[in-house]
Design a protein around this motif. Structure first.
Motif, PDB file in Angstrom:
ATOM      1  N   LEU A 192      12.525  98.742   5.902  1.00 24.19           N
ATOM      2  CA  LEU A 192      12.264  97.318   6.615  1.00 24.19           C
ATOM      3  C   LEU A 192      13.463  96.264   6.290  1.00 24.19           C
ATOM      4  CD1 LEU A 192       8.398  96.917   5.807  1.00 24.19           C
ATOM      5  CD2 LEU A 192       9.538  97.552   7.971  1.00 24.19           C
ATOM      6  N   ALA A 193      14.094  96.530   5.031  1.00 26.69           N
ATOM      7  CA  ALA A 193      15.312  95.706   4.786  1.00 26.69           C
ATOM      8  C   ALA A 193      16.228  96.022   5.518  1.00 26.69           C
ATOM      9  CB  ALA A 193      15.614  96.168   3.059  1.00 26.69           C
ATOM     10  N   HIS A 194      16.590  97.520   5.865  1.00 23.96           N
ATOM     11  CA  HIS A 194      17.647  97.838   6.533  1.00 23.96           C
ATOM     12  C   HIS A 194      17.380  97.192   7.888  1.00 23.96           C
ATOM     13  CE1 HIS A 194      19.544 101.787   8.450  1.00 23.96           C
ATOM     14  NE2 HIS A 194      19.970 100.410   9.218  1.00 23.96           N
ATOM     15  N   ALA A 195      16.123  97.366   8.557  1.00 22.31           N
ATOM     16  CA  ALA A 195      15.694  96.544   9.952  1.00 22.31           C
ATOM     17  C   ALA A 195      16.097  95.133   9.887  1.00 22.31           C
ATOM     18  CB  ALA A 195      14.428  96.818  10.301  1.00 22.31           C
ATOM     19  N   ALA A 196      15.702  94.295   8.653  1.00 27.32           N
ATOM     20  CA  ALA A 196      15.726  93.014   8.657  1.00 27.32           C
ATOM     21  C   ALA A 196      17.369  92.423   8.527  1.00 27.32           C
ATOM     22  CB  ALA A 196      14.959  92.574   7.663  1.00 27.32           C
ATOM     23  N   GLY A 197      18.286  93.462   8.347  1.00 25.77           N
ATOM     24  CA  GLY A 197      19.424  93.241   8.277  1.00 25.77           C
ATOM     25  C   GLY A 197      20.042  92.739   6.861  1.00 25.77           C
ATOM     26  N   ILE A 198      19.220  92.790   6.050  1.00 24.66           N
ATOM     27  CA  ILE A 198      19.724  92.454   4.642  1.00 24.66           C
ATOM     28  C   ILE A 198      20.346  93.701   3.947  1.00 24.66           C
ATOM     29  CG2 ILE A 198      18.501  90.363   4.636  1.00 24.66           C
ATOM     30  CD1 ILE A 198      16.320  91.886   2.865  1.00 24.66           C
ATOM     31  N   GLY A 199      20.025  94.842   4.258  1.00 20.28           N
ATOM     32  CA  GLY A 199      20.781  96.131   3.761  1.00 20.28           C
ATOM     33  C   GLY A 199      19.454  96.669   2.844  1.00 20.28           C
ATOM     34  N   ARG A 200      19.567  97.981   2.760  1.00 14.46           N
ATOM     35  CA  ARG A 200      18.675  98.814   1.865  1.00 14.46           C
ATOM     36  C   ARG A 200      18.668  98.511   0.576  1.00 14.46           C
ATOM     37  NH1 ARG A 200      16.764 104.226   4.233  1.00 14.46           N
ATOM     38  NH2 ARG A 200      16.750 103.580   6.525  1.00 14.46           N
ATOM     39  N   ALA A 201      19.996  97.914  -0.237  1.00 19.95           N
ATOM     40  CA  ALA A 201      20.312  97.769  -1.298  1.00 19.95           C
ATOM     41  C   ALA A 201      19.433  96.301  -1.718  1.00 19.95           C
ATOM     42  CB  ALA A 201      21.583  97.694  -1.734  1.00 19.95           C
ATOM     43  N   ALA A 202      19.330  95.504  -0.696  1.00 20.50           N
ATOM     44  CA  ALA A 202      18.158  94.402  -1.099  1.00 20.50           C
ATOM     45  C   ALA A 202      16.820  94.729  -1.751  1.00 20.50           C
ATOM     46  CB  ALA A 202      18.062  93.554   0.131  1.00 20.50           C
ATOM     47  N   ALA A 203      16.524  95.898  -1.325  1.00 25.03           N
ATOM     48  CA  ALA A 203      15.157  96.292  -2.204  1.00 25.03           C
ATOM     49  C   ALA A 203      15.298  96.630  -3.423  1.00 25.03           C
ATOM     50  CB  ALA A 203      14.401  97.435  -1.136  1.00 25.03           C
ATOM     51  N   ARG A 204      15.118  96.070  -4.534  1.00 26.09           N
ATOM     52  CA  ARG A 204      15.361  96.376  -5.771  1.00 26.09           C
ATOM     53  C   ARG A 204      14.028  97.012  -6.579  1.00 26.09           C
ATOM     54  NH1 ARG A 204      19.422  96.623  -7.786  1.00 26.09           N
ATOM     55  NH2 ARG A 204      19.732  94.771  -9.438  1.00 26.09           N
ATOM     56  N   LEU A 205      14.244  98.444  -6.831  1.00 25.27           N
ATOM     57  CA  LEU A 205      13.195  98.995  -7.435  1.00 25.27           C
ATOM     58  C   LEU A 205      12.920  98.933  -8.784  1.00 25.27           C
ATOM     59  CD1 LEU A 205      12.953 100.492  -4.459  1.00 25.27           C
ATOM     60  CD2 LEU A 205      12.959 102.536  -5.766  1.00 25.27           C
ATOM     61  N   ILE A 206      11.841  98.303  -9.164  1.00 30.30           N
ATOM     62  CA  ILE A 206      11.504  98.061 -10.782  1.00 30.30           C
ATOM     63  C   ILE A 206      10.648  99.448 -11.301  1.00 30.30           C
ATOM     64  CG2 ILE A 206      10.464  96.375 -12.092  1.00 30.30           C
ATOM     65  CD1 ILE A 206      12.864  95.431 -10.667  1.00 30.30           C
ATOM     66  N   PRO A 207      11.231  99.695 -12.284  1.00 31.02           N
ATOM     67  CA  PRO A 207      10.423 100.976 -12.874  1.00 31.02           C
ATOM     68  C   PRO A 207       8.860 100.571 -13.256  1.00 31.02           C
ATOM     69  CG  PRO A 207      12.415 100.444 -14.467  1.00 31.02           C
ATOM     70  CD  PRO A 207      12.214  99.316 -12.992  1.00 31.02           C
ATOM     71  N   THR A 208       8.273 101.553 -13.327  1.00 33.50           N
ATOM     72  CA  THR A 208       6.745 101.275 -13.780  1.00 33.50           C
ATOM     73  C   THR A 208       6.619 101.300 -15.218  1.00 33.50           C
ATOM     74  OG1 THR A 208       6.454 103.708 -13.159  1.00 33.50           O
ATOM     75  CG2 THR A 208       5.851 102.167 -11.608  1.00 33.50           C
ATOM     76  N   ASP A 209       5.444 100.926 -15.809  1.00 38.52           N
ATOM     77  CA  ASP A 209       4.935 100.896 -17.033  1.00 38.52           C
ATOM     78  C   ASP A 209       4.323 101.931 -17.809  1.00 38.52           C
ATOM     79  OD1 ASP A 209       2.556 100.890 -15.897  1.00 38.52           O
ATOM     80  OD2 ASP A 209       1.871  98.866 -16.619  1.00 38.52           O
ATOM     81  N   GLY A 210       4.464 102.983 -17.170  1.00 34.84           N
ATOM     82  CA  GLY A 210       3.710 104.028 -17.738  1.00 34.84           C
ATOM     83  C   GLY A 210       2.286 104.676 -17.295  1.00 34.84           C
ATOM     84  N   GLN A 211       1.982 103.677 -16.454  1.00 31.30           N
ATOM     85  CA  GLN A 211       0.553 103.518 -15.796  1.00 31.30           C
ATOM     86  C   GLN A 211       0.622 103.139 -14.159  1.00 31.30           C
ATOM     87  OE1 GLN A 211      -2.927 102.000 -17.970  1.00 31.30           O
ATOM     88  NE2 GLN A 211      -1.207 101.446 -19.485  1.00 31.30           N
ATOM     89  N   GLY A 212       1.702 103.548 -13.885  1.00 31.97           N
ATOM     90  CA  GLY A 212       1.979 103.444 -12.462  1.00 31.97           C
ATOM     91  C   GLY A 212       1.896 101.942 -11.813  1.00 31.97           C
ATOM     92  N   ARG A 213       2.015 100.819 -12.925  1.00 32.89           N
ATOM     93  CA  ARG A 213       2.224  99.443 -12.421  1.00 32.89           C
ATOM     94  C   ARG A 213       3.731  99.166 -12.701  1.00 32.89           C
ATOM     95  NH1 ARG A 213      -2.595  98.056 -16.329  1.00 32.89           N
ATOM     96  NH2 ARG A 213      -0.900  98.476 -17.746  1.00 32.89           N
ATOM     97  N   MET A 214       3.996  97.951 -11.829  1.00 34.29           N
ATOM     98  CA  MET A 214       5.495  97.446 -11.944  1.00 34.29           C
ATOM     99  C   MET A 214       5.400  96.769 -13.493  1.00 34.29           C
ATOM    100  SD  MET A 214       7.715  94.957  -9.824  1.00 34.29           S
ATOM    101  CE  MET A 214       6.406  94.300  -8.528  1.00 34.29           C
ATOM    102  N   SER A 215       6.789  97.210 -14.239  1.00 35.56           N
ATOM    103  CA  SER A 215       6.905  96.643 -15.483  1.00 35.56           C
ATOM    104  C   SER A 215       7.435  95.310 -15.467  1.00 35.56           C
ATOM    105  CB  SER A 215       7.827  97.565 -16.030  1.00 35.56           C
ATOM    106  OG  SER A 215       8.312  96.787 -17.355  1.00 35.56           O
ATOM    107  N   ILE A 216       6.713  94.113 -15.900  1.00 33.92           N
ATOM    108  CA  ILE A 216       7.073  92.885 -15.912  1.00 33.92           C
ATOM    109  C   ILE A 216       8.429  92.626 -16.566  1.00 33.92           C
ATOM    110  CG2 ILE A 216       6.175  90.526 -16.291  1.00 33.92           C
ATOM    111  CD1 ILE A 216       4.906  91.895 -14.022  1.00 33.92           C
ATOM    112  N   ALA A 217       8.413  93.278 -17.715  1.00 34.64           N
ATOM    113  CA  ALA A 217       9.476  93.066 -18.464  1.00 34.64           C
ATOM    114  C   ALA A 217      10.839  93.446 -17.693  1.00 34.64           C
ATOM    115  CB  ALA A 217       9.592  94.080 -19.747  1.00 34.64           C
ATOM    116  N   ALA A 218      10.919  94.746 -17.014  1.00 34.01           N
ATOM    117  CA  ALA A 218      12.097  95.149 -16.100  1.00 34.01           C
ATOM    118  C   ALA A 218      12.070  93.966 -15.030  1.00 34.01           C
ATOM    119  CB  ALA A 218      11.744  96.472 -15.893  1.00 34.01           C
TER     120      ALA A 218
END
Ligand SMILES: *Cc1c(COP(=O)(O)O)cnc(C)c1O
Length: 470
Positions: A192-218
C-alpha cells in the motif's frame, strides 16, 4: 435479445431453482467431505482449455461443471474443521443479501441513484462506529476488504498530515513521510505504501515484544531516530488481532506515542469483539483511533469481500477523494460514496452485515464470537494435555502452539493433517518459532470437531496392548 443471457422468466426460475438445489447438495457434501482440495490439475487444465467460447453451451451444464471444480478444487471455508486464515463460512443472512443485490444490482456511487441502499450502508457504519466508541460524528464506508480499508486510511492520513499531498504527492512533505506498523502486522501495508507513492521504505517495521505485540519502546526509539534524520512520521498503525496470533498492540500506548500523528487501528479480524460486552474490553483504547478497519467478511461471517473503514472525523474523506465530473447525477460530498472513497461504481456490500445484524442482533453476534473463543481455549487445553506448548493467549480465537520436542517438525505435522483431508490449519512463525496456527472461523464448528483436530495433531499415546494372563 440473447436468450442465453436474458431468458424469459419461466426459464430464469427453472435455472434458479435447479441451481439452488445443486448448491444445497454440494454444500452438504463439502461439510462432510475433505476440507482440502482433491484436485486433478492436469484434467482440469485440459477441460479449461476447451472453453474457447466459440460455441455456446447450456448454462445448467456450465454451472454443474463449475460447482464440481469448486467442490474439489479449493480449500473449503465452509468445512467445520477449516481452522484457517480468518475466512468464514458465510452466514445465511449474508448469502441472502448477495441474492437480493444480484437481482437489483444497485449502483451505490451516488445517493441520488440509490438513496435507500446508501442510507442502509451509512446506518450500519454508524452502528459499528458507536459500538466501537467513536464520536457521534464518525463516518466511513464499506470496502472490498481490509486492504482497501487500510489503503483508504493511509491516503487520508497523508492528506491530513500535509494537505498539499493532494496536489503534489510525497513532495508536499519536507522529508520522507514514514509510518509505523509492527513486524507482525498485516504486511499488505508495504505494497500500500508502494501504491501511495511514498515507497515501501516508508512502512517502518517495529519489532514485537515477545508476545506478538508492537514494542512501544522500539516504536518511541524509531520515531525519535526518524525525526532526527529528517523523516516525517505521519501515522502509527496498531493491529488489533494480528494474523499470526490474534495479538492486540497496546492501543493506549500507541495513541500516546503517536501524538499528533494519525492513529489507525487495523482491527480487520479483532474488530468483531465490539459485539461482546465481555470481550469488548480487550479493545479498550480503540475509541481514540482516527480510523479503524473492520472486515465484515472475517469474524462477522459475511461473504467476501466486505470490509469497512470507519473514520472519527469524516471530513477527511471528501478532502481526499472528491472529484468533479460533468456526467455524475449528483455531487454531494456528505452523501455520495464516489466522493468519499476509492471505488467508483460500488456494489451494495453493506446489506450483508445489515441483514446479519438485523437477524442475529448484537447479542447473537456476541454468542458467535464468544463461542469461537471457547473452542480455541478447548483446543489449547487439549494440546497442552498432550505435551504441546501453547505460545499465545487464544483470546481472539487464534491459537499458536508448538509440538513437544520429540514430535516431528511443524511443517511435517501440518502436511500430515492436510493429507488426511480431515481439517485445514497452517504453519506460522510466532516470535521466531515455528508454530501451528488454528483459528476458529466457522460458526458451526463443534467441540467434537475440536477434539478430532487434537487427535490429528497430537495422536493419543496408544494404550499398551494388554497381555492375557499377565
Ligand atoms: C485480513 C487482514 C487484512 C487484509 O484484509 P483483506 O480483507 O484480506 O483485504 C489486513 N489487516 C489485518 C489485521 C487482517 O486480518
Amino acid at each position: 435479445m440473447n436468450a442465453a443471457l436474458f431468458p424469459p422468466p419461466a426459464v430464469c426460475r427453472a435455472e434458479d431453482d435447479r441451481l439452488t438445489r445443486a448448491l444445497e447438495a454440494a454444500d452438504a457434501r463439502v461439510r462432510l467431505g475433505a476440507a482440502t482440495p482433491d484436485f486433478d490439475q492436469a484434467a482440469f487444465a485440459a477441460e479449461l482449455r476447451d472453453f474457447d467460447f466459440e460455441q455456446p453451451r447450456p448454462l445448467s451444464g456450465l454451472c454443474d461443471w463449475t460447482i464440481a471444480q469448486l467442490e474439489h478444487g479449493i480449500v473449503h471455508m465452509t468445512h467445520p474443521r477449516y481452522l484457517g486464515l480468518f475466512n468464514p463460512a458465510p452466514s445465511l443472512p449474508a448469502r441472502a443479501a448477495d441474492r437480493i443485490v444480484a437481482t437489483f444490482n444497485p449502483q451505490l456511487a451516488t445517493a441520488t441513484t440509490s438513496p435507500a441502499a446508501v442510507a442502509i450502508e451509512a446506518h450500519v457504519i454508524q452502528a459499528l462506529a458507536r459500538r466501537a466508541g467513536l464520536p457521534e460524528t464518525a463516518g466511513g464506508h464499506f470496502t472490498s476488504g481490509g486492504s482497501e480499508a487500510n489503503a483508504t486510511a493511509l491516503v487520508c492520513a497523508l492528506t491530513h498530515a500535509a494537505p498539499a499531498f493532494a496536489e503534489h504527492g510525497a513532495r508536499a512533505f519536507p522529508g520522507p513521510p514514514v509510518f509505523y506498523i509492527s513486524a507482525d502486522s498485516h504486511l499488505a501495508w508495504i505494497k500500500l505504501a508502494h501504491a501511495a507513492g511514498i515507497g515501501r521504505a516508508a512502512a517502518r517495521l517495529i519489532p514485537t515484544d515477545g508476545q506478538g505485540r508492537m514494542s512501544i519502546a522500539a516504536l518511541e526509539r524509531t520515531i525519535a531516530a526518524d525525526r532526527a534524520a529528517g523523516a516525517v512520521p505521519f501515522m502509527v498503525v496498531a493491529t488489533a488481532g494480528t494474523t499470526n496470533a490474534g495479538a492486540i498492540d497496546p492501543l493506549f500506548e500507541c495513541r500516546r506515542v503517536a501524538q499528533e500523528c494519525w492513529l489507525h487501528v487495523d482491527a480487520a479480524w479483532g474488530g468483531a469483539l465490539i459485539a461482546s460486552d465481555t470481550l469488548r474490553p480487550l479493545l479498550a483504547g480503540i475509541e481514540a483511533a482516527d480510523s479503524i478497519t473492520i472486515d465484515a467478511h472475517k469474524w462477522f461471517a459475511t461473504t467476501m469481500g466486505c470490509g469497512m473503514i470507519i473514520v472519527a472525523r469524516p471530513a477527511i474523506l471528501p478532502a481526499t477523494f472528491d472529484v468533479r465530473t460533468t456526467y455524475m447525477p449528483s455531487h454531494t460530498p456528505s452523501a455520495d460514496p464516489y466522493l468519499t472513497s476509492l471505488q467508483w461504481s460500488r456494489r451494495f456490500m453493506g446489506l450483508r452485515l445489515f441483514l446479519a445484524l438485523g437477524a442475529a442482533g448484537w447479542p447473537g453476534y456476541a454468542r458467535h464470537i464468544e463461542r469461537a473463543v471457547t473452542l480455541a481455549r478447548r483446543l489449547a487445553a487439549g494440546l497442552t494435555r498432550r505435551g504441546w506448548h501453547v505460545v499465545n493467549d487464544p483470546a481472539l480465537a487464534v491459537l499458536c502452539a508448538r509440538p513437544p520436542e520429540t514430535a516431528p517438525a511443524v511443517s511435517e505435522i501440518v502436511a500430515a493433517v492436510l493429507a488426511t483431508g480431515q481439517a485445514w490449519l497452517s504453519k506460522a512463525v510466532f516470535e521466531g518459532h515455528d508454530v501451528i496456527r488454528a483459528c476458529i472461523t466457522h460458526g458451526q464448528t463443534t467441540e467434537a470437531d475440536i477434539d478430532l483436530v487434537i487427535d490429528l495433531l497430537a495422536p493419543p499415546i496408544e494404550a499398551k496392548p494388554s497381555v492375557p494372563g499377565v
